[in-house]
Write an enzyme that holds these catalytic residues in place. Structure first.
Site, short mmCIF file in Angstrom:
data_model
loop_
_atom_site.label_atom_id
_atom_site.label_comp_id
_atom_site.label_asym_id
_atom_site.label_seq_id
_atom_site.Cartn_x
_atom_site.Cartn_y
_atom_site.Cartn_z
N HIS A 132 55.85 118.23 9.73
CA HIS A 132 55.38 117.51 8.47
C HIS A 132 56.02 118.63 7.43
O HIS A 132 55.74 118.34 6.32
CB HIS A 132 53.75 117.76 8.32
CG HIS A 132 53.03 116.61 9.15
ND1 HIS A 132 52.84 115.36 8.76
CD2 HIS A 132 52.90 116.56 10.51
CE1 HIS A 132 52.22 114.58 9.85
NE2 HIS A 132 52.20 115.43 10.62
N LYS A 192 47.62 115.69 -6.58
CA LYS A 192 48.35 116.29 -5.27
C LYS A 192 47.94 117.82 -5.40
O LYS A 192 47.80 118.24 -6.30
CB LYS A 192 49.64 116.11 -5.15
CG LYS A 192 50.54 116.33 -6.21
CD LYS A 192 52.05 115.92 -5.83
CE LYS A 192 52.29 114.56 -6.32
NZ LYS A 192 52.43 113.75 -4.84
N ARG A 193 48.02 118.26 -4.25
CA ARG A 193 47.89 119.79 -4.15
C ARG A 193 48.90 120.39 -5.48
O ARG A 193 49.98 120.02 -5.56
CB ARG A 193 48.26 120.14 -2.92
CG ARG A 193 47.11 120.09 -1.74
CD ARG A 193 45.94 120.69 -2.21
NE ARG A 193 45.96 122.02 -2.18
CZ ARG A 193 45.22 122.80 -0.98
NH1 ARG A 193 44.76 122.08 0.03
NH2 ARG A 193 45.44 124.26 -1.10
N LYS A 219 56.20 120.92 -5.89
CA LYS A 219 55.88 119.73 -6.39
C LYS A 219 56.04 119.84 -7.92
O LYS A 219 55.97 118.54 -8.52
CB LYS A 219 54.32 119.45 -5.96
CG LYS A 219 54.27 119.34 -4.44
CD LYS A 219 52.81 119.17 -4.21
CE LYS A 219 52.47 119.13 -2.54
NZ LYS A 219 52.74 118.06 -1.79
N THR A 250 52.70 111.01 0.55
CA THR A 250 51.99 109.69 0.68
C THR A 250 51.07 109.15 -0.26
O THR A 250 50.90 108.08 -0.48
CB THR A 250 50.94 109.83 2.05
OG1 THR A 250 50.23 110.99 1.85
CG2 THR A 250 51.57 109.88 3.23
N LYS A 273 50.52 105.08 -2.06
CA LYS A 273 49.24 104.76 -2.27
C LYS A 273 49.48 104.06 -3.90
O LYS A 273 48.92 103.01 -4.46
CB LYS A 273 48.28 105.70 -2.37
CG LYS A 273 47.80 106.09 -0.88
CD LYS A 273 47.13 107.46 -0.81
CE LYS A 273 47.05 107.98 0.27
NZ LYS A 273 46.89 109.64 0.41
C1 26V Z 1 51.79 124.69 4.17
C2 26V Z 1 52.22 125.52 3.52
C3 26V Z 1 51.84 126.98 4.33
C4 26V Z 1 52.33 128.14 3.72
C5 26V Z 1 52.79 128.10 2.28
C6 26V Z 1 53.15 126.82 1.62
C7 26V Z 1 52.81 125.71 2.47
C8 26V Z 1 53.02 124.41 1.84
C9 26V Z 1 53.04 123.28 2.40
C10 26V Z 1 52.56 123.11 3.62
C11 26V Z 1 52.08 121.87 4.47
C12 26V Z 1 52.29 121.79 5.82
C13 26V Z 1 52.14 120.68 6.31
C14 26V Z 1 51.85 119.42 5.50
O1 26V Z 1 50.84 119.24 5.04
N1 26V Z 1 52.86 118.48 5.06
C15 26V Z 1 52.57 117.34 4.35
O2 26V Z 1 52.40 116.28 5.47
C16 26V Z 1 52.13 115.10 4.66
C17 26V Z 1 51.92 113.85 5.88
O3 26V Z 1 53.19 113.92 6.55
C18 26V Z 1 53.74 114.61 3.94
O4 26V Z 1 53.35 113.50 3.23
C19 26V Z 1 53.85 115.73 2.74
O5 26V Z 1 55.13 115.45 2.39
C20 26V Z 1 53.87 117.25 3.46
O6 26V Z 1 54.03 118.07 2.68
#
Ligand code: 26V
Length: 808
Positions: A331, A519-520, A525, A627, A631
């Site tokens: 992801h 969003k976060r 972003k 996602t 929506k």
């Molecule tokens: C994790 C981390 C951890 C360390 C620092 C920065 C950081 C940034 C993002 C994440 C997210 C990890 C996995 C995640 O949530 N990915 C999201 O998954 C969604 C579902 O597939 C996708 O739509 C998003 O684009 C994706 O960011």
């Protein structure tokens, strides 16, 4: 469901009395909600018991995820049972507004964002399509923090969602508890709590199984009472809290304990269940285990351990079964998000699992040596263990038969950049599954006005087959339809405006253009780019108060991870702009900025249907899919977006006339990185608008101390602007300008809105999930999955799978 209103009312009234020992008139809304939930549980419980999904007829899918983000469930249950309307009327006759009861439900916030919400959407689709697909996760005592914003600063409160001691939809199953072992002598008990997952208008009831850690009862005996209590607390604390995705430092061991508890408990229980009807050798034919990102990747060595140590198998056979059972979704490609574990920590907490990972690595490196003799660099690069770190993505790729990305571009980047070595070694493992969202929640439940209009216009076929939303295309220019579409949007905007007024006392112009970014909060972003553009627009309005633009309300929402300084400052920046702009009478109410606190699933359901513009503006290549973009389009918003993640596929489907795309492409971005970046000062020097907003960040123009946004200023100008905010600024401002002009052309805008709704069927999670089912989860059976899926409709798929034949 054949159920009379009177009968329903009787059940409800009796339940109120039975549960609370009070008459309805004396009960609170919460008590009434609990009684209603119990009535719903009775109906679903009966179906749950009847829906014997034991492995006899269908292959079972277990979706392992460290996060599930379900939000509220009441409305979905009522919808699925087909009694929502009946319930609304029955309660209304008793003088009860269903909305008041719905508001009493806790919003299960056991996920961070997209990844957890995706898992919840897939559960909904699996049940709707009548397939045996279950979730396996953790029952966090505290969900993601509750966000407050005080004077622009984020404050975090614990999300005490289980304060009553239980979750209204769960069933604790102590008889199915299993033991988890850590280190050499530590044990805890994992107890499952099951939540029924009902299918839309069908008999399927699947299970979301969430594990909670407890002390092993017998262990208390050897200690003093005080020690036993302390020990009990330590055991329970493992599943205490959900980690914010970007927390880095503390709690590493606890996090690893959580991950192991999830996979060990999940696998032990599914094997036990499998063995009731099958022999172990048949595992890959009967069960698919899917791991949602690498957090459950320990499923690979844990399944090996169970087969080797508990069932006495040899390595080869165990490896064949393991690698034919487990599949993996990636992801993110963000390097800082790719999980690694220090060998020291890992091997002392999970010694046996470490031995197995070590052996997996040894054998894998031997195979690599055969494929690339002498190429030490490549082998070191691809190894599972290197530099005293265990690389979880590598473990997942080696131990799974399928690896997928979540949008076409993301999968391409995985194949050709981030995981290129692995792709060349085992190309057949890699595939794409573009994400989807459940239209039952995000359209039917969140936007009933639009759902009704759609059914009146094209019939109800789209509900079962969302791709039929395309039939709307023929009405997109129809004046009568357009007026109705506009009326629906207007009502949704009013609904949001009254929420904002009720909560904050702010009046926003319901007739202004609602431009949303929710969003976060993360640098990639680029909420900050949106903010800088607002500042620029404000500058232009001050210079020329009669500037001819449609009035706009910019709405933001999102949580920043607790340790993420810059993201928190971005919230402060947005709040500061709101303070400055919303009070300024001279710009004639043409611009307003709002930050909504505590963005979560319930708030998203209120916000998204009210959007005119959906901001999807990450630096190209960073957002794996997104996602929220799906929506929003499903609810008729027009996207302003970069060419990233699923935005690209949205653009391809709706066509360039119905999306506003801007900015650097992923290739451009990657090319710049290869050259060592770009020089943001060159943009500063050539674009006076950029120079002005940059100076305004630090020169006292904003109503904050001048060093408040120093870090932003530095990262944009002195640290190379890693996320290309300044580089994309001019293109973004043009896109915004273009959006304003298009919005003014009412017919054109409504036609764009309709085109987005019409093409959103592709992004229904039913489609995504059907692809997973056909192309991944039965690929292990050796069937030609491409043939199975190609050209088949979802209904055909359903027919195919319910006979079980396709899976055997
Ligand atoms: C994790 C981390 C951890 C360390 C620092 C920065 C950081 C940034 C993002 C994440 C997210 C990890 C996995 C995640 O949530 N990915 C999201 O998954 C969604 C579902 O597939 C996708 O739509 C998003 O684009 C994706 O960011």
């Amino acid at each position: 469901m054949e159920l009379e209103k009177r009968e329903f009312q009787r059940s409800f009234i009796e339940m109120v009395q039975a549960l609370h020992g009070r008459d309805i008139a004396d009960t609170t809304a919460r008590e009434q909600f609990l009684a209603l939930a119990m009535v719903v549980r009775e109906y679903t419980g009966r179906k749950w018991a009847a829906a014997v999904h034991p492995a006899v007829s269908q292959k079972q899918v277990w979706y392992f995820s460290i996060e599930f983000l379900p939000g509220r469930l009441l409305r979905g249950y009522l919808f699925n049972l087909g009694i929502y309307e009946l319930c609304v009327q029955a309660l209304a006759e008793l003088g009860i507004a269903i909305a008041a009861l719905e508001a009493e439900e806790e919003d299960a916030g056991t996920g961070n964002g997209g990844l957890g919400r995706l898992a919840a959407c897939y559960l909904d689709s699996m049940a709707a399509l009548g397939l045996g697909g279950h979730g396996c996760g953790l029952r966090y005592r505290y969900g993601l923090f509750e966000q407050r914003v005080c004077e622009g600063y984020q404050q975090e409160l614990p999300d005490d969602w289980l304060k009553d001691g239980y979750y209204v939809w769960e069933t604790r199953r102590p008889d199915e508890a299993v033991i988890i072992r850590y280190g050499t002598d530590e044990q805890v008990l994992a107890v499952p709590y099951d939540i029924p997952v009902t299918g839309y208008h069908n008999e399927t009831v699947n299970t979301l199984r969430l594990w909670s850690s407890e002390a092993v009862p017998s262990q208390g005996c050897s200690a003093t009472c005080q020690e036993a209590i302390a020990q009990k607390r330590r055991c329970q604390s493992i599943t205490d809290s959900l980690y914010p995705d970007d927390s880095t430092s503390e709690g590493k061991t606890l996090r690893l304990k959580q991950q192991y508890l999830l996979v060990s408990a999940g696998l032990q229980s599914l094997i036990k269940n499998h063995l009731r009807h099958n022999c172990l050798e048949l595992l890959p034919q009967r069960v698919a285990v899917h791991i949602n990102d690498t957090h459950p990747a320990l499923a690979i060595p844990e399944l090996m351990r169970l087969l080797l140590d508990e069932y006495g198998w040899g390595w080869q056979q165990a490896w064949e079964v393991t690698t034919a059972t487990i599949s993996y979704t990636n992801h993110t490609i963000l390097p800082e998000a790719l999980e690694t574990w220090p060998v020291d920590l890992f091997s002392s907490l999970l010694p046996r699992i470490y031995e197995i990972v070590h052996e997996i690595n040894e054998r894998f490196c031997r195979l690599l040596w055969q494929a690339y003799p002498g190429d030490w660099a490549k082998i070191a690069q691809m190894a599972v263990i290197a530099d005293n770190q265990i690389k979880m993505a590598h473990l997942a790729i080696v131990g799974c038969y399928s690896i997928n990305g979540v949008a076409k571009l993301h999968t391409d980047i995985l194949k050709h950049q981030v995981m290129a070595d692995f792709y060349h070694y085992t190309p057949e493992k890699f595939n794409n599954k573009t994400n989807g969202v459940t239209h039952r929640r995000w359209l039917m439940a969140a936007n009933p006005g639009l759902a009704k209009l759609l059914s009146e216009t094209i019939g109800t076929g789209w509900i079962e087959r969302p791709e039929r939303l395309e039939e709307l295309l023929q009405f997109r220019s129809d004046a009568a339809f357009q007026e109705k579409l506009a009326a629906v949007k207007q009502l949704n905007k009013q609904r949001l405006a009254s929420y904002i007024y009720g909560k904050y006392g702010w009046k926003i112009d319901e007739h202004s253009l609602f431009d949303m970014q929710v969003k976060r909060i993360h640098a990639y972003k680029r909420q900050s780019m949106n903010a800088l553009h607002i500042l620029d627009l404000y500058n232009r309005l001050r210079e020329n108060p009669s500037l001819d633009i449609p009035a706009r309300t910019y709405i933001f929402g999102g949580k920043a991870a607790s340790g993420y300084y810059k993201a928190k400052k971005t919230i402060k920046l947005i709040d500061t702009l709101a303070q400055l702009i919303n009070r300024d009478q001279t710009i004639q109410d043409k611009l307003k900025v709002v930050f909504l606190e505590n963005y979560n699933v319930s708030l998203a359901e209120l916000i998204i249907p009210a959007a005119d513009i959906s901001e999807q503006i990450p630096t190209a290549s960073f957002e794996a899919s997104g996602t929220a973009n799906m929506k929003f389009m499903m609810n008729g918003a027009v996207t302003i977006g970069t060419q990233d993640g699923a935005n690209i596929e949205i653009g391809r489907l709706v066509g360039t006339d119905n999306i506003i795309t801007f900015g650097l492409s992923a290739n451009d971005v990657l090319q710049y990185y290869r050259q060592g970046g770009y020089n943001p000062w060159s943009v500063y020097q050539s674009d006076h608008r950029v120079a002005t907003v940059m100076e305004q960040l630090v020169n006292g123009f904003l109503p904050v101390p001048p060093d408040e946004f120093k870090t932003h200023y530095q990262s944009f100008l002195q640290e190379g602007d890693y996320y290309f905010v300044l580089k994309d600024f001019a293109a973004y401002a043009d896109a915004q300008q273009q959006a304003g002009e298009l919005y003014r052309n009412r017919c054109r805008w409504l036609s764009m809105s309709a085109a987005n709704i019409a093409h959103s069927g592709y992004f229904a999670s039913d489609r995504t999930f059907a692809e997973y089912a056909a192309q991944i989860w039965q690929a292990a059976t050796g069937q030609n999955s491409a043939e199975l899926y190609s050209g088949k409709t979802i209904t055909q798929m359903k027919a195919c799978s319910s006979s079980g034949a396709a899976y055997l």
